[in-house]
Design an enzyme around this catalytic site. Structure first.
Site, PDB file in Angstrom:
ATOM      1  N   ASP A 191       0.829  -1.207   0.000  1.00 21.53           N
ATOM      2  CA  ASP A 191       0.000   0.000   0.000  1.00 21.53           C
ATOM      3  C   ASP A 191       0.866   1.260   0.000  1.00 21.53           C
ATOM      4  OD1 ASP A 191      -2.387   1.419   0.014  1.00 21.53           O
ATOM      5  OD2 ASP A 191      -3.239   0.296   1.687  1.00 21.53           O
ATOM      6  N   ASP A 256      -9.467   4.169  -3.939  1.00 23.74           N
ATOM      7  CA  ASP A 256     -10.501   3.240  -3.476  1.00 23.74           C
ATOM      8  C   ASP A 256     -11.868   3.701  -3.988  1.00 23.74           C
ATOM      9  OD1 ASP A 256      -8.262   2.481  -2.126  1.00 23.74           O
ATOM     10  OD2 ASP A 256      -9.192   2.370  -0.164  1.00 23.74           O
TER      11      ASP A 256
HETATM   12  C1  GLA Z   1      -5.925   1.486   1.080  1.00 23.86           C
HETATM   13  C2  GLA Z   1      -6.027   0.526  -0.088  1.00 23.86           C
HETATM   14  C3  GLA Z   1      -7.193  -0.420   0.155  1.00 23.86           C
HETATM   15  C4  GLA Z   1      -6.988  -1.145   1.473  1.00 23.86           C
HETATM   16  C5  GLA Z   1      -6.807  -0.152   2.598  1.00 23.86           C
HETATM   17  C6  GLA Z   1      -6.405  -0.807   3.902  1.00 23.86           C
HETATM   18  O1  GLA Z   1      -7.044   2.313   1.169  1.00 23.86           O
HETATM   19  O2  GLA Z   1      -6.207   1.218  -1.276  1.00 23.86           O
HETATM   20  O3  GLA Z   1      -7.289  -1.348  -0.899  1.00 23.86           O
HETATM   21  O4  GLA Z   1      -5.868  -1.974   1.375  1.00 23.86           O
HETATM   22  O5  GLA Z   1      -5.792   0.794   2.291  1.00 23.86           O
HETATM   23  O6  GLA Z   1      -6.190   0.113   4.914  1.00 23.86           O
END
Ligand code: GLA
Length: 709
Positions: A191, A256
């Site tokens: 991430d 996201d």
């Molecule tokens: C980010 C990523 C997500 C998930 C969250 C977890 O937002 O883009 O896919 O892994 O972190 O905290």
């Protein structure tokens, strides 16, 4: 607030959960405009794509590690469970992946996302799993998953902490890669939160991303165990597709997103200019599937699965596999669709045509076939068409058109068309037919196009009122390579509606020919607001006598104009687009009341520029009033411009409104207007902190009088 409670709240608010949002909110420091910088560009993508190096283009060599020759398939816990992840869930999910037939359909990876970690490393600096969530550690879970013939994925972060605040890998890349290898991990998602940009003076964020992810990739390779590397750099402005193909098996192409049709389309659109970057071993990743998470209809879920397959996207289910419905399972295990995604050529679909309502996408396949997706993005049925030649197929007397959801094959002389229901997709596999076309019924298409006039000349809205009479043409087209005979076309209106007109008939409809009929349909007085279907049905015979039917739909949107003195938040809008997140009713982005200069408004709308909201007035209202000003939550920094339009004509402009502008009172005539449009501009300085309220937005309307035939 726990991340799970937080994400539940955000889901309720219909706000997409982004990494920066999550971290910022947990730290109490989030403001929408910051995340807005990472939002997807408008449909079609505004960022010009640099050409990828030739070796990375579709069909190029598989990456040296030999992994992900086709897009990885599996599951990830994040969207369904967020931080509620534990060994039991992972093991039950692995069992479900086998028992539901998902493993047999090609799913392999069971991926643990954020929050699996203990809050600190051990005395030697090694990562350790949270002992309550994973009492036996990760290796035990990996062993179990492997015993079922599946693979285990894990999550880390290239920064100092994960997005949910657990220890990040920064400063420990090789140590963590070695740990994962020793546990038997097969897939690592890295991430992009809490990156110490201060340690890299003079470097752009993109350069830092490329450097850190390259180092992580090298550490994974040096760890000596094949592990798929998934780059979760979620800020598309850092253009991971330009640097990740050489170092990773997949990279995110968007921030996201949430379980809504609009956000799924947003992720699809983001991929439009990126097809050339994907190929065996390295894939664009439009994120975990939302299929089965409950926010979309079955048709929308099916369409998302079709889109991701066309994009050659990793297929990571995001739902609870232990309790999914038969409909969800049928979507996720549709092997004909999975075969499009997993096609060994590894080409990502490109968009052949695009209108606001309809897309045609085409994906070349290894055996020379083409996959064709007809996508209806909007909320009314649409007739969408292309041809086999436009899709890139060679000339042929006929083509086999296999519908990958209905599992039927029809024969076409070349046109590929369908009446596509709202917010859904048709997915076909098309191949030239050298012989035996007579085995298949012809591909036919029925379209129904009610001629409801626009609400005013040039309006995008076509709305009928109770009592109105509407002309409805319908057409049956024969796209097969031979004539059909004994054709009859009829129209069905909702029960109680008057539909005048006899069925259209023809002794024969030649190849490429059509049969058209016209009906006069009256919306019964007293009809409630809603979208009402009209169905055209054709019966005919083909190949000298075999009977067949075809149908297609249209719809009439009926709206009853408002009466009395309603607040806008008591009416359904026709459409509402906000700069960030959705337009909110009666509360601000943070869940607090709408507040302008300390005055709380129980009725009103929260917007973030640039926002456009439309309401139907039906000519029945005379005045619109509202208090306008920045919401108290804007930190005193927003700058907006409110404009109001009646039937496309500007009737009000507030000029620039900042936090030091006293509350503005708008009082405008909307007499006779069909459509009210509220517009909030950014006043030319970008959208930062532009959290703008409409306080007590109220209409004065009369008693509706039916318009009619
Ligand atoms: C980010 C990523 C997500 C998930 C969250 C977890 O937002 O883009 O896919 O892994 O972190 O905290």
């Amino acid at each position: 607030m726990t991340p799970r409670a937080l994400s539940r709240l955000l889901r309720l608010l219909r706000v997409p959960l982004t990494a920066s949002l999550l971290v910022g909110l947990m730290a109490g420091a989030y403001s929408p405009p910051a995340a807005a910088a990472g939002r997807a560009p408008a449909a079609g993508g505004s960022t010009p794509a640099a050409r990828p190096p030739a070796a990375q283009a579709a069909g190029g060599p598989v990456t040296p590690d030999g992994l992900a020759a086709t897009p990885p398939m599996g599951w990830n816990d994040w969207y369904a469970f967020h931080c509620d992840v534990n060994a039991q869930l992972v093991e039950q999910t692995a069992r479900a992946m086998v028992s539901t037939g998902m493993k047999a359909a090609g799913y392999q990876y069971v991926n643990i996302d954020d929050c699996w970690l203990a809050h600190s490393r051990d005395a030697s600096g090694n990562l350790q799993a949270d002992p309550a969530k994973f009492p036996g550690g990760i290796k035990a879970v990996a062993d179990y998953v492997h015993s079922l013939g599946l693979k285990l994925g894990i999550y880390e972060d290239v920064g100092t902490a994960t997005c949910a605040g657990y220890p990040g890998s920064f400063g420990h890349y090789q140590q963590d890669a070695d740990t994962f290898a020793s546990w038997g991990v097969d897939f690592v998602k890295a991430d992009w939160c809490n990156v110490p940009f201060g340690d890299f003076p003079g470097m752009t964020e993109q350069q830092v991303a490329e450097k850190l992810y390259t180092e992580y990739s090298q550490a994974l390779r040096a760890a000596g165990r094949p592990m798929v590397f998934s780059v979760c750099e979620w800020n598309p402005s850092l253009r991971p597709w330009t640097w990740a193909p050489a170092i990773a098996n997949m990279w995110r192409t968007n921030n996201d997103y949430g379980d809504t049709w609009g956000q799924v389309l947003g992720n699809l659109d983001q991929e439009t200019p990126l097809a050339a970057y994907a190929g065996p071993g390295h894939w664009n990743d439009p994120d975990i599937l939302q299929v089965g998470l409950g926010g979309m209809t079955t048709a929308e879920d099916r369409a998302q699965f079709s889109m991701w397959a066309m994009l050659a996207a990793p297929l990571l289910a995001g739902n609870d596999l232990r309790s999914m419905s038969a409909a969800t399972r049928a979507i996720l295990t549709n092997r004909a669709v999975i075969a499009i995604d997993q096609d060994p050529l590894g080409a990502q679909a490109t968009r052949l045509s695009h209108t606001p309502g309809a897309d045609v996408w085409v994906k070349p396949l290894a055996n020379g076939d083409r996959a064709v997706m007809l996508l209806n993005r909007g909320d009314t049925p649409l007739d969408i068409a292309t041809t086999a030649r436009a899709a890139g197929l060679p000339p042929a007397g006929a083509y086999a058109v296999r519908d990958l959801w209905a599992h039927t094959t029809r024969e076409s002389a070349g046109r590929i068309a369908a009446s596509v229901p709202p917010e859904s997709a048709m997915l076909y596999r098309v191949s030239p037919l050298r012989a035996g076309a007579g085995r298949y019924a012809p591909l036919t298409d029925v379209s129904v196009s009610p001629s409801v006039p626009p609400a005013y000349p040039g309006s995008q809205f076509r709305i009928a009122q109770p009592g109105q009479s509407i002309t409805v043409p319908a057409t049956f087209r024969n796209d097969g390579r031979a004539a059909v005979t004994h054709a009859a076309l009829s129209l069905t209106a909702p029960g109680g509606w008057d539909a005048r007109g006899a069925p259209a008939t023809a002794a024969a409809v030649p190849a490429g020919g059509q049969l058209t009929g016209t009906w006069q349909v009256t919306v019964p007085p007293g009809t409630a607001s809603g979208s009402y279907p009209l169905t055209g049905t054709a019966t005919y015979r083909w190949n000298g006598g075999q009977a067949a039917t075809g149908s297609g739909g249209g719809s009439i949107d009926v709206l009853v104009p408002p009466t009395g003195t309603p607040y806008l938040d008591q009416l359904a809008w026709l459409s509402a687009v906000n700069g960030y997140g959705p337009v909110l009713i009666g509360r601000n982005y943070y869940g607090g009341p709408l507040t302008i200069h300390g005055v709380v408004y129980p009725h009103g709308l929260w917007t973030n520029s640039v926002a456009t909201i439309y309401y139907y007035l039906g000519g029945n209202c005379s005045r619109f009033t509202a208090d306008l000003g920045l919401d108290g939550s804007d930190a005193g920094r927003g700058t907006v411009d409110y404009q109001i339009y009646a039937d496309g004509t500007k009737v009000y402009d507030s000029g620039v409104v900042t936090n030091s502008t006293p509350t503005v009172h708008a009082d405008v005539s909307v007499s006779g207007a069909q459509i009210l449009e509220l517009y909030v501009g950014d006043a030319g300085d970008g959208i930062s902190y532009d959290n703008a309220d409409f306080g007590s937005p109220q209409l004065s309307c009369g008693i509706p009088s039916p318009r009619g035939a």
